[in-house]
Design a protein around this motif. Sequence first.
Motif, mmCIF file in Angstrom:
data_model
loop_
_atom_site.group_PDB
_atom_site.id
_atom_site.type_symbol
_atom_site.label_atom_id
_atom_site.label_comp_id
_atom_site.label_asym_id
_atom_site.label_seq_id
_atom_site.Cartn_x
_atom_site.Cartn_y
_atom_site.Cartn_z
ATOM 1 N N TYR A 241 22.865 -5.583 60.572
ATOM 2 C CA TYR A 241 21.659 -6.494 61.027
ATOM 3 C C TYR A 241 20.943 -7.225 59.904
ATOM 4 O O TYR A 241 21.203 -6.331 58.839
ATOM 5 C CB TYR A 241 20.766 -5.769 61.900
ATOM 6 N N ARG A 242 20.635 -8.417 59.917
ATOM 7 C CA ARG A 242 19.743 -8.978 58.828
ATOM 8 C C ARG A 242 18.403 -8.396 58.812
ATOM 9 O O ARG A 242 17.989 -7.734 59.905
ATOM 10 C CB ARG A 242 20.243 -10.484 58.798
ATOM 11 N N LEU A 243 17.633 -8.956 58.010
ATOM 12 C CA LEU A 243 16.185 -8.700 57.921
ATOM 13 C C LEU A 243 15.552 -9.179 59.123
ATOM 14 O O LEU A 243 14.511 -8.565 59.828
ATOM 15 C CB LEU A 243 15.443 -8.934 56.696
ATOM 16 N N ASP A 244 15.928 -10.295 59.722
ATOM 17 C CA ASP A 244 15.256 -10.969 61.025
ATOM 18 C C ASP A 244 15.897 -10.343 62.282
ATOM 19 O O ASP A 244 15.477 -10.771 63.345
ATOM 20 C CB ASP A 244 15.325 -12.547 61.018
ATOM 21 N N GLY A 245 16.768 -9.352 62.168
ATOM 22 C CA GLY A 245 17.100 -8.776 63.336
ATOM 23 C C GLY A 245 18.463 -9.404 63.753
ATOM 24 O O GLY A 245 19.141 -8.735 64.858
ATOM 25 N N PRO A 264 17.809 -7.083 52.498
ATOM 26 C CA PRO A 264 18.375 -5.885 52.808
ATOM 27 C C PRO A 264 19.238 -5.979 54.302
ATOM 28 O O PRO A 264 18.847 -7.095 55.145
ATOM 29 C CB PRO A 264 17.035 -5.108 53.442
ATOM 30 N N VAL A 265 20.102 -5.056 54.268
ATOM 31 C CA VAL A 265 21.136 -5.001 55.748
ATOM 32 C C VAL A 265 20.866 -3.631 56.269
ATOM 33 O O VAL A 265 20.625 -2.682 55.530
ATOM 34 C CB VAL A 265 22.353 -5.236 55.221
ATOM 35 N N PHE A 266 20.762 -3.746 57.629
ATOM 36 C CA PHE A 266 20.216 -2.483 58.419
ATOM 37 C C PHE A 266 21.707 -2.164 59.222
ATOM 38 O O PHE A 266 22.244 -2.995 59.356
ATOM 39 C CB PHE A 266 19.070 -2.759 59.105
#
Length: 516
Positions: A241-245, A264-266
């Motif tokens: 996921y990207r920072l914005d979800g 960042p990447v989650f």
Amino acid sequence: MTNEDHIIKSDVLVLGGGPAGTWAAYTAASAGASVILADKGYCGSSGATAPSGTTLLGVYNDLPQRERELDACLSKGDGLADRSWLEKLHHYNDIGTGKLVELGYPFPKDDSGSPIRRSLQGPEYMRLMRKTIIKSGVKILDRSPALKLLTEEGRVCGARGIHSQSGKEWIVQAGAVIIATGGCAFLSNALGCNVLTGDGNLLAAEVGAEFSGMEFSNEYGMAAQFSSITKNYLFNWAKYYRLDGSEIVNPNKRILAKVLMNQPVFARLEQGAEQIKSAMRRTQPNFFVPFDRMGIDPFNDRFPIALRLEATVRGTGGINIMDQSCATSVAGLYAAGDAATRELVSGGTTGGGRINASWAIASGCMSGEAAAQYALYYGKVKMNPRDSNAEGYQSDNLLNMAEMKEMISQVQDEVMPFNKNLFRTGNRLITSLKQLDKLWKHIGNGLVTHHDAKQVIRARETAAMITTARMMYASALERKESRGMHVRDDYPDENPTMQYRLITKGLNEFNYRSQF
């Protein structure tokens, strides 16, 4: 050091105490050779395998199933893997894991009670290997990095080094030497970590050994941002996921790297069933330690990720081996494990823990057997160390620890960024090479005249990292195509005329040849 009382003699000297080194030592000792193993750490607990779990190639009694496995490995080899080598790899994987069963390694059992020889837990594995080689008569020199190989009449005949704690120098005079010192990961040595620095590459290059596939040394391992533990396999169950979800669709490492360059990447390991979660924790417990300490559940919580350069540890480049004895191009010198090229079994694409762990067993066994035969055939080397190439540790630039820390940081600045090493172009490679060449001219081979152990070792580590980085980029510049993990944005397609192994030789300047 010239006093004969300080010289240790053996048939075979093994440099490196990880899985490849211990298998080499065990095999050589079993063949009747006297063996000394020198490890820069503590044999049994140092290196990449010791703290972690790793998978292995499957052991198949069914011939068609084995053939399918061989075909699968060959198809992933980018046109560079060799079937005869893959057959050897499976052969020695079967022998080695069978020997581990005999030695008492606690493999899990299937419903019929037969051991499932598909994975190893590093702590138990390496403790067992240390115990086994000691029982076999191998003498271990812990915390004893090698600083220089000894040669006589074109043959490698030993090494000299230093004990990192006492500062005492050592010389081992041997009929054959096996380099099994691990690869180069360019991790933060400047932060005081015990890292893999490519010291075997520098030792081999100094005596004229060839290298193969160094352009295939830009593998980035997947890890949590707060951890150094890379476990690519476990991330097969992840969504990103990207920072914005928003979810990153159809991710691969290049796509993730492009996103990471800007934000960042989650990740979340949300695609695993409950039984998979249990198996993950059982087989890879060290992966979960940082999460547990931080109170993060990676199956339910999103966590930031990082891509960490693992270079020749997961890459396939290394010291070129001439045949299935794992002999190098220099008489009396052999290579095994991450120190040796893995192109012959993996091509230009990393084999991950699976092939790499089995390669450590296979190359260790092959090199140990061949080195023992070589040493026993030629007999003990009769050599005066004063007449060898080990006159001392000399450099025009006596750098202090702070200066070497800065040099390591500069090397990392050239090899770690995605826009230099993952997204390669000729111009970027040339620019980085110019900077690395400047560093090399400044530090030379890292041999210094004084006898402070920490400074001597750090100087050699720094020189080894620079050497490996220069080889990587020089080979990448020479291979004008994209193949395997080596991707050139200015040559995005695979060139059928370059389906060959690129052999590199040199230290100050590099020469190349093709090997089909």
